[in-house]
Scaffold this motif. Sequence first.
Motif, PDB file in Angstrom:
ATOM      1  N   ARG A 265     -13.864  -6.610  25.425  1.00  0.00           N
ATOM      2  CA  ARG A 265     -13.089  -7.611  24.673  1.00  0.00           C
ATOM      3  C   ARG A 265     -11.871  -7.982  25.493  1.00  0.00           C
ATOM      4  O   ARG A 265     -11.103  -7.123  25.928  1.00  0.00           O
ATOM      5  N   ASN A 266     -11.688  -9.268  25.741  1.00  0.00           N
ATOM      6  CA  ASN A 266     -10.510  -9.741  26.467  1.00  0.00           C
ATOM      7  C   ASN A 266      -9.314  -9.780  25.519  1.00  0.00           C
ATOM      8  O   ASN A 266      -9.372 -10.384  24.452  1.00  0.00           O
ATOM      9  N   VAL A 267      -8.245  -9.111  25.945  1.00  0.00           N
ATOM     10  CA  VAL A 267      -7.060  -8.967  25.098  1.00  0.00           C
ATOM     11  C   VAL A 267      -5.847  -9.522  25.821  1.00  0.00           C
ATOM     12  O   VAL A 267      -5.636  -9.230  27.006  1.00  0.00           O
ATOM     13  N   ASP A 268      -5.054 -10.316  25.115  1.00  0.00           N
ATOM     14  CA  ASP A 268      -3.820 -10.856  25.673  1.00  0.00           C
ATOM     15  C   ASP A 268      -2.677  -9.888  25.358  1.00  0.00           C
ATOM     16  O   ASP A 268      -2.275  -9.742  24.201  1.00  0.00           O
ATOM     17  N   PHE A 269      -2.158  -9.230  26.391  1.00  0.00           N
ATOM     18  CA  PHE A 269      -1.067  -8.276  26.217  1.00  0.00           C
ATOM     19  C   PHE A 269       0.306  -8.932  26.332  1.00  0.00           C
ATOM     20  O   PHE A 269       1.325  -8.248  26.334  1.00  0.00           O
ATOM     21  N   GLY A 270       0.320 -10.253  26.432  1.00  0.00           N
ATOM     22  CA  GLY A 270       1.588 -10.958  26.402  1.00  0.00           C
ATOM     23  C   GLY A 270       2.335 -10.925  27.722  1.00  0.00           C
ATOM     24  O   GLY A 270       1.779 -10.673  28.794  1.00  0.00           O
ATOM     25  N   LYS A 271       3.632 -11.177  27.619  1.00  0.00           N
ATOM     26  CA  LYS A 271       4.517 -11.306  28.776  1.00  0.00           C
ATOM     27  C   LYS A 271       4.411 -10.104  29.706  1.00  0.00           C
ATOM     28  O   LYS A 271       4.493  -8.958  29.281  1.00  0.00           O
ATOM     29  N   GLY A 272       4.256 -10.391  30.996  1.00  0.00           N
ATOM     30  CA  GLY A 272       4.252  -9.338  32.004  1.00  0.00           C
ATOM     31  C   GLY A 272       2.898  -8.768  32.328  1.00  0.00           C
ATOM     32  O   GLY A 272       2.729  -8.075  33.342  1.00  0.00           O
ATOM     33  N   VAL A 273       1.889  -9.042  31.467  1.00  0.00           N
ATOM     34  CA  VAL A 273       0.544  -8.503  31.705  1.00  0.00           C
ATOM     35  C   VAL A 273      -0.513  -9.593  31.592  1.00  0.00           C
ATOM     36  O   VAL A 273      -1.368  -9.737  32.469  1.00  0.00           O
ATOM     37  N   GLY A 274      -0.492 -10.346  30.503  1.00  0.00           N
ATOM     38  CA  GLY A 274      -1.481 -11.395  30.300  1.00  0.00           C
ATOM     39  C   GLY A 274      -2.793 -10.851  29.765  1.00  0.00           C
ATOM     40  O   GLY A 274      -2.850  -9.772  29.175  1.00  0.00           O
ATOM     41  N   LYS A 275      -3.881 -11.590  29.998  1.00  0.00           N
ATOM     42  CA  LYS A 275      -5.186 -11.223  29.466  1.00  0.00           C
ATOM     43  C   LYS A 275      -5.885 -10.215  30.372  1.00  0.00           C
ATOM     44  O   LYS A 275      -5.921 -10.374  31.592  1.00  0.00           O
ATOM     45  N   PRO A 433       3.020 -12.822  14.427  1.00  0.00           N
ATOM     46  CA  PRO A 433       1.665 -13.375  14.360  1.00  0.00           C
ATOM     47  C   PRO A 433       1.077 -13.496  15.769  1.00  0.00           C
ATOM     48  O   PRO A 433       1.817 -13.681  16.742  1.00  0.00           O
ATOM     49  N   PRO A 434      -0.242 -13.394  15.910  1.00  0.00           N
ATOM     50  CA  PRO A 434      -0.861 -13.422  17.240  1.00  0.00           C
ATOM     51  C   PRO A 434      -0.500 -14.644  18.070  1.00  0.00           C
ATOM     52  O   PRO A 434      -0.337 -14.541  19.293  1.00  0.00           O
ATOM     53  N   TRP A 435      -0.352 -15.815  17.448  1.00  0.00           N
ATOM     54  CA  TRP A 435      -0.093 -17.017  18.234  1.00  0.00           C
ATOM     55  C   TRP A 435       1.258 -16.945  18.937  1.00  0.00           C
ATOM     56  O   TRP A 435       1.434 -17.533  20.011  1.00  0.00           O
ATOM     57  N   MET A 436       2.202 -16.195  18.380  1.00  0.00           N
ATOM     58  CA  MET A 436       3.505 -16.079  19.026  1.00  0.00           C
ATOM     59  C   MET A 436       3.441 -15.168  20.254  1.00  0.00           C
ATOM     60  O   MET A 436       4.248 -15.283  21.164  1.00  0.00           O
ATOM     61  N   ILE A 437       2.463 -14.282  20.285  1.00  0.00           N
ATOM     62  CA  ILE A 437       2.281 -13.399  21.433  1.00  0.00           C
ATOM     63  C   ILE A 437       1.516 -14.119  22.536  1.00  0.00           C
ATOM     64  O   ILE A 437       1.863 -14.056  23.714  1.00  0.00           O
ATOM     65  N   GLU A 438       0.464 -14.800  22.138  1.00  0.00           N
ATOM     66  CA  GLU A 438      -0.474 -15.362  23.103  1.00  0.00           C
ATOM     67  C   GLU A 438      -0.032 -16.697  23.680  1.00  0.00           C
ATOM     68  O   GLU A 438      -0.414 -17.052  24.786  1.00  0.00           O
ATOM     69  N   LYS A 439       0.765 -17.445  22.940  1.00  0.00           N
ATOM     70  CA  LYS A 439       1.184 -18.769  23.409  1.00  0.00           C
ATOM     71  C   LYS A 439       2.591 -18.785  24.001  1.00  0.00           C
ATOM     72  O   LYS A 439       2.969 -19.736  24.673  1.00  0.00           O
ATOM     73  N   ASP A 440       3.378 -17.732  23.738  1.00  0.00           N
ATOM     74  CA  ASP A 440       4.770 -17.657  24.202  1.00  0.00           C
ATOM     75  C   ASP A 440       5.547 -18.920  23.842  1.00  0.00           C
ATOM     76  O   ASP A 440       6.083 -19.611  24.709  1.00  0.00           O
ATOM     77  N   PRO A 441       5.631 -19.273  22.550  1.00  0.00           N
ATOM     78  CA  PRO A 441       6.324 -20.495  22.142  1.00  0.00           C
ATOM     79  C   PRO A 441       7.832 -20.361  22.293  1.00  0.00           C
ATOM     80  O   PRO A 441       8.375 -19.256  22.305  1.00  0.00           O
ATOM     81  N   LYS A 442       8.505 -21.499  22.388  1.00  0.00           N
ATOM     82  CA  LYS A 442       9.963 -21.523  22.491  1.00  0.00           C
ATOM     83  C   LYS A 442      10.553 -22.074  21.190  1.00  0.00           C
ATOM     84  O   LYS A 442      10.086 -23.079  20.656  1.00  0.00           O
TER      85      LYS A 442
END
Length: 452
Positions: A265-275, A433-442
């Motif tokens: 399973r591909n997982v987005d670990f967010g800033k500094g790591v990515g998918k 929420p997941p979208w805030m982790i995966e999309k890095d919104p401003k």
Amino acid sequence: MLLCKSPFKFAAGVRFDRIEHQKGKSWHSDQRRCSRVTCSNSTAQGTAILNANGKSAKQAKVLVLGGTGRVGGSTARALAATEPTVQIILAGRNRERGESLAKELGERAQFSQFDFEDIDKLKSMLSEVDLVVHAAGPFQRRMKCDVLEAALATKTAYIDVCDDQEFSILAKSYHQQAVDAGVPAITTAGIYPGVSNLMAAELIRMNLETSSESKPSRIRYSYYTAGTGGAGPTILATSFLLLGEEVVVYREGEKLLLRAYSGVRNVDFGKGVGKKPTYLLNLPEVESAHAVLGVPSVSARFGTDPPVWNWGMSAVALFAPKNFLKDKAKVDSFVEFVDPVVRALDGIAGEKVSMRVDLDCTDGKKAVGIYTHKKLSVAVGACIAAFARAVLEGSTKPGVWYPEEDGGIQVQDRAKLLERSSKGTINYIMNKPPWMIEKDPKEIGFGLYIDL
């Protein structure tokens, strides 16, 4: 206080399955009852070891078993840095490394050469300390809880960094003995499992506070470590031993057994790591999240870098003889053979570590927790030291607990432990929420966000 003279009540809480190694039978130990215990032991004798503000009522003594290894050494460094009054005893086989680390830590640290087969010496050492940190892994294929038994016999507080499901369940079978002895003990008190368990528990608590009708429906634990994370041969041996185990997952309450390192399973670990790709592994937090937190669907996955290691792990899980992967001595010999190559690749891959905990709720709400650190060798010590400090401060009741049980780390103390363990992280997020982790919104103001 860590322990007290006056008796008090507590609820142990849940029912656990256990594998009885000698007979090969499955049985249940029902812990749904309350007990009265009188606390009186060498750990505290009714005196607080560390107050919540960090000041000590007396000089605490902590024995770190495996103190000459990467995990134990990291724990000792973190504990020395965060609790300047604690006296640390490093116990291990390697005198040169042990004496060097004790010298590094200063006058409050000392080294004791120790053979883990010498139970009498172990009990003698435990009788002189307030807490033992069992960091002498790997824990896979161990059929006895020698250190826990010695801790109970000497009435010494105990934590271990176990990452093996069978060993953690075996440790839990000593719960009533620990209650009767007045000894607080936590199993799986590391980074993952350990801090990851508390992240899941806190995500559930936070979401239940906002909606009493909503219930947790699924927890996904996802872990990433670059190379071995600088944690040494122990983590490499642990990885190979885990490949010889079927993976326990829960799906809508049903217990399933799957092949190790399957179910990518591909997982987005967010800033500094990515998918990153992650694969199923048999880890104890799956069983405890299902039993303790009441989550019907639970799984745990792990991935690493460079990609060749994921390919190699998959190949070993598929083609290596199972009797080889279940033989600790053979695995240790193999790890010794490949260790120089692993060390060389670690120099290229680095040692970044990341954990992602995903919570799904019955009302459709989703929440995520992220923990990312540049160095696993530092992060693991910070996490274990945070558990040690919590036990010394009295957050743990007598009994053998998983971290997410109320008796392990009490609810009101979880946030403090997570804050301590997250010091030095490059990304620590809870209940987003997941979208805030995966999309890095401003954020553009007034609670509005834009995806750039």
